[in-house]
Structures are given as structure tokens and as C-alpha cells.
Motif scaffolding. Structure first.
Motif, short mmCIF file in Angstrom:
data_model
loop_
_atom_site.label_atom_id
_atom_site.label_comp_id
_atom_site.label_asym_id
_atom_site.label_seq_id
_atom_site.Cartn_x
_atom_site.Cartn_y
_atom_site.Cartn_z
N ALA A 1 -3.04 0.94 -4.45
CA ALA A 1 -2.65 1.26 -3.08
C ALA A 1 -3.83 1.19 -2.13
O ALA A 1 -3.75 0.56 -1.07
CB ALA A 1 -2.01 2.65 -3.03
N LYS B 1 0.83 -1.20 0.00
CA LYS B 1 0.00 0.00 0.00
C LYS B 1 0.87 1.25 0.00
O LYS B 1 0.62 2.19 -0.78
CB LYS B 1 -0.91 0.00 1.22
CG LYS B 1 -1.78 1.25 1.33
CD LYS B 1 -2.69 1.19 2.54
CE LYS B 1 -3.54 2.45 2.64
NZ LYS B 1 -4.45 2.43 3.80
N PHE C 1 2.78 1.61 -3.49
CA PHE C 1 1.92 2.06 -4.60
C PHE C 1 1.42 3.49 -4.37
O PHE C 1 1.24 4.24 -5.33
CB PHE C 1 0.74 1.12 -4.78
CG PHE C 1 1.07 -0.11 -5.59
CD1 PHE C 1 1.42 0.01 -6.92
CD2 PHE C 1 1.04 -1.37 -5.02
CE1 PHE C 1 1.73 -1.11 -7.68
CE2 PHE C 1 1.35 -2.50 -5.77
CZ PHE C 1 1.69 -2.37 -7.10
N ALA C 2 1.17 3.86 -3.11
CA ALA C 2 0.75 5.24 -2.83
C ALA C 2 1.86 6.22 -3.21
O ALA C 2 1.59 7.29 -3.79
CB ALA C 2 0.40 5.38 -1.35
#
Length: 282
Positions: free
Chosen positions: A267, A225, A228-229
């Protein structure tokens, strides 16, 4: 009291979205939409938004505690995106975006009735830091979802113009494209959405990085998470910098928007989907 909880009325929002979509598709495309019809449709969307919002609230804030998962997240993102569309459509020429936003809301509203989500620790939810982070994150992703759909619409418009498609004068696609504002206007609207969405995304990402212990009860972990964020944030940041420095526009900018949005979905939705559906873990 469970007025519109998913226990008994879980299919009400998707059913209402579907009825509205059927109504919109059945209307003759060779007639200009009157102001009265536009007002009626806006009123219908507002009513569905209220019902969908109540249902989301009652399915997330249950007597057992805070229930959340990828399905609730997607439905909430779609709700926020539609709410932004409804508000902006009263001031901006974005009526052609209506179909995409409603389809997205319809599809996403189905998921919470199928996937029940996970019970989250009530201690974390009661924390004001967590509440603030959650609200800002939801608004930012919802706004960027609207921007992504706007980019899809622009991509269709751009391809039609560049290929000089021969479309029947009375065809649905012809009327749909004729209703769109010029590409330059569409592009200006897109970047206005991106500026606000990116500012909120920045607040979301960096508050999560800096206050992970306070927000989530654990130190910062570079999991899927977080990665990807950050990828999404760098892609959106690069796009806006390129826009500012070299005036980036056209198909390259649209692809950049969609790539950044896919990373954002991975994310905030993808990680929960893998845990809940594929791995079947909370």
C-alpha cells in the motif's frame, strides 16, 4: 543550506550502517557483551540516526519543494523502525533484534541515493491535515516494520526449538539464539508493538478515507493503495481480535503478522514503486 543533502553525501548513511554491521559481525560471539560495549553501540546507532535523519530531511524538503517517492518512504520507514528499536532497547531485552533492524536500515538508506523521488505539490504539503496524516502514517508503518522484524526473529527461534536443531556450541546461530528472551516474552513484546502500531494505522487509514479531499486534494478513490491499506488493516484487526478472543499465538500468529505487513508495504511503498520505476510516472 544543504548540510547533508543527497547531492554530495548520499552514501554516508549506508556507509556508516555498513561499517557498524561489519564491526558487529567481527566481534567474537563467545564473549558476553559488556555494558560499556552496549553503550558504545547504542551511541553509534544514535549518531547514525541523527545523520540519516538530517539527510532524509534535506533530501525531502528541498529548495524546489517537497520531494518524495517509494525510496524516501522506505528509508523513512526504516529510520523510524530503528529509532523505535534504539529507544526500546534501553528498557526491553531486544538486543537480538539489532542485526535485523540495522540491515533493514542499511538497505533502505541506499534507495534515496539511487531514486530521486517526485516533487509533490507544495500546497498539499503546507496543509496541516496532510502533515498530521503523513507523520502518523510514517510512525505507524515504522512501528509495524519493527513488529514484522520481531516476528521474523520469533519464527527463526520457534523453528529452532521445534526442530531441536543441533547447533555447534560456539556457532554464531547458537549464541544468537541463546541471547533471545523466551518465546513467551518475545510474543508479549510483539503484541505490545502491534497494539500501538495498529492504533496509529487505524488513525492513518480512516483519516485518509474520511478526509481524502482535505488531505490529498481529491475525493476518495479506491485505488491499489487504498485497497491494500484496507486489506492490511483488516488483517491486523483480525489478528488482534483472534488474540483477544481465542488467544491466537505461535506460527499462525506470526504468519498473520507478516501477511498483514506485506499488504501494508504494498500500500505505502509498492504503489509508488510501480509508478516511479516500472511505469516511470510521477
Amino acid at each position: 543550506m544543504d548540510i547533508l543533502g543527497y547531492s554530495g553525501y548520499g552514501w554516508l548513511p549506508p556507509a556508516l550502517y555498513l561499517l557498524l554491521l561489519i564491526f558487529l559481525s567481527s566481534r567474537s560471539k563467545d564473549k558476553v557483551e559488556s555494558s560499556a560495549m552496549t553503550g558504545l553501540i547504542r551511541a553509534a546507532i544514535f549518531l547514525i540516526l541523527v545523520i540519516h535523519g538530517l539527510q532524509l530531511h534535506n533530501s525531502v524538503f528541498t529548495p524546489q519543494g517537497f520531494v518524495f517517492g517509494f525510496a524516501q518512504n522506505l528509508s523513512l520507514i526504516a529510520w523510524v523502525g530503528l529509532a523505535f528499536y534504539w529507544f526500546q532497547s534501553g528498557f526491553l531485552p531486544i538486543a537480538s533484534l539489532r542485526w535485523l533492524v540495522l540491515v533493514f536500515a542499511f538497505v533502505c538508506s541506499i534507495f534515496p541515493a539511487v531514486f530521486s523521488g517526485t516533487l509533490i505539490s507544495p500546497i498539499a504539503v503546507s496543509d496541516p491535515w496532510f502533515k498530521g496524516h503523513f507523520i502518523v502514517a510514517t510512525i505507524s508503518v515504522g512501528l509495524l516494520s519493527l513488529a514484522a522484524m520481531h516476528a521474523i526473529l520469533m519464527s527463526v527461534q520457534d523453528r529452532a526449538l521445534h526442530r531441536q536443531l543441533e547447533i555447534a556450541p560456539n556457532g554464531r546461530l547458537a549464541h544468537w539464539l541463546e541471547d533471545l528472551p523466551p518465546l513467551l516474552t518475545m510474543e508479549s513484546l510483539l503484541f505490545n508493538l502491534l497494539y500501538v502500531g495498529f492504533a496509529l494505522l487505524s488513525l492513518t487509514v480512516f483519516s485518509g478515507l474520511l478526509f481524502s479531499q482535505a488531505l490529498f486534494g481529491r475525493p476518495l478513490v479506491f485505488d491499489h493503495k487504498t485497497i491494500f491499506a484496507l486489506i492490511s488493516w483488516f488483517l491486523f484487526a483480525g489478528l488482534l481480535i483472534a488474540r483477544w478472543r481465542v488467544g491466537l499465538r505461535g506460527r499462525v500468529a506470526l504468519r498473520w503478522v507478516l501477511s498483514a505487513y506485506i499488504a501494508l508495504l504494498l500500500a505505502y511503498v509498492g504503489s509508488r514503486f510501480v509508478l516511479e520505476v516500472i511505469l516511470q510516472r510521477a
